[in-house]
Design an enzyme around this catalytic site. Structure first.
Site, PDB file in Angstrom:
ATOM      1  N   LYS A   1       0.961  -1.084   0.084  1.00 29.17           N
ATOM      2  CA  LYS A   1       0.023  -0.188   0.163  1.00 29.17           C
ATOM      3  C   LYS A   1       0.824   1.387  -0.077  1.00 29.17           C
ATOM      4  O   LYS A   1       0.523   2.198  -0.714  1.00 29.17           O
ATOM      5  CB  LYS A   1      -0.868   0.064   1.381  1.00 29.17           C
TER       6      LYS A   1
ATOM      7  N   ARG B   1     -11.167   1.627   9.265  1.00 30.53           N
ATOM      8  CA  ARG B   1     -11.047   0.401   9.584  1.00 30.53           C
ATOM      9  C   ARG B   1     -12.135  -0.453  10.140  1.00 30.53           C
ATOM     10  O   ARG B   1     -12.089  -1.634  10.407  1.00 30.53           O
ATOM     11  CB  ARG B   1      -9.662   0.288  10.898  1.00 30.53           C
TER      12      ARG B   1
ATOM     13  N   ARG C   1      11.971 -10.012   5.774  1.00 29.14           N
ATOM     14  CA  ARG C   1      12.600  -8.817   5.846  1.00 29.14           C
ATOM     15  C   ARG C   1      13.722  -8.944   7.052  1.00 29.14           C
ATOM     16  O   ARG C   1      13.537  -9.511   7.955  1.00 29.14           O
ATOM     17  CB  ARG C   1      11.507  -7.609   6.364  1.00 29.14           C
TER      18      ARG C   1
ATOM     19  N   ARG D   1      12.524  -8.212  12.774  1.00 29.12           N
ATOM     20  CA  ARG D   1      11.639  -7.578  13.875  1.00 29.12           C
ATOM     21  C   ARG D   1      10.985  -8.849  14.415  1.00 29.12           C
ATOM     22  O   ARG D   1      10.325  -9.622  13.542  1.00 29.12           O
ATOM     23  CB  ARG D   1      10.924  -6.425  13.202  1.00 29.12           C
TER      24      ARG D   1
ATOM     25  N   ARG E   1      -1.684 -10.713  12.618  1.00 29.26           N
ATOM     26  CA  ARG E   1      -2.163  -9.284  12.214  1.00 29.26           C
ATOM     27  C   ARG E   1      -3.040  -9.477  10.933  1.00 29.26           C
ATOM     28  O   ARG E   1      -3.782  -8.746  10.719  1.00 29.26           O
ATOM     29  CB  ARG E   1      -0.745  -8.552  11.598  1.00 29.26           C
TER      30      ARG E   1
END
Length: 213
Positions: free
Chosen positions: A13, A88, A127, A160, A171
């Site tokens: 996004k 949301r 990542r 992370r 999530r």
């Protein structure tokens, strides 16, 4: 033109929003960025936001809507804006519609970037970052020259906590739980556009532009 950009974490996004900003000349409104800016501004609304955040509370919908309405009054938003991360919930979508109606505007398109859950996990879990210089890598898409080591300073790269597969899936579950009703709210209005978010960045952008029309 008011656009709502939706998609799971890691759908791209942020990258696509920047390209849309350059293409259409309208600003990207990130509610997180706006809350931080309001807090820093010291305005009456900013002081209210700061007090809520300092107390560890969630900023109420009416305050976020007020921030968005205030931001839409800026000259750079005269031609519209891209809402990123809002609404949301259905309640937020309803409040947004009411506020826009007062201004003689409406949401023109809800752009839902679709990426399969497994692909989202793959993108996020790969990542890595350097804890010293902040450089970012991806084990598959942008690997360092030496595995696990920063190209710039030789520091061991870290992952992370939020990028670990179990956290990513949690999530994703929250996103699907929150987003499905919002899309359901907008569907009858005929403004939801589903975009395949898998593939080259430019190819996904072309699909977005075609969906906007």
């Amino acid at each position: 033109m008011i656009l709502v950009l939706m998609g799971p974490p890691g759908a791209g996004k942020g990258t696509q929003a920047k390209k849309l900003v350059a293409r259409y000349g309208i600003p990207q409104l990130s509610t997180g960025d706006m809350l931080r800016a309001a807090r820093k501004s010291g305005s009456e609304l900013g002081q209210k936001v700061a007090a809520i955040m300092d107390a560890g509370g969630l900023v109420p919908d009416d305050v976020v809507i007020a921030l968005i309405e205030d931001r839409l009054g800026n000259p750079d938003a005269a031609a519209g804006a891209i809402l990123d991360g809002f609404p949301r919930t259905v309640a937020q979508a309803e409040a947004l519609d009411a506020m826009l109606a007062r201004r003689g505007k409406r949401v023109d398109a809800v752009l839902a970037i679709d990426v399969p859950d497994d692909e989202v996990v793959r993108r996020n879990a790969g990542r890595r970052s350097c804890p010293v210089c902040g450089a970012t890598y991806h084990v598959e898409f942008k690997p360092p020259r030496s595995p696990g080591v920063c190209d710039a300073d030789g520091t061991a790269l870290v992952q992370r906590e939020d990028d670990k597969p179990d956290r990513i899936r949690a999530r994703l579950e929250a996103y699907h739980r929150q987003t499905a009703p919002v899309l359901g709210y907008y569907e009858p209005k005929g403004i939801v556009r589903s975009i395949d978010g898998v593939g080259d960045i430019d190819a996904v952008f072309d699909r977005l532009v075609a969906a906007i029309g």
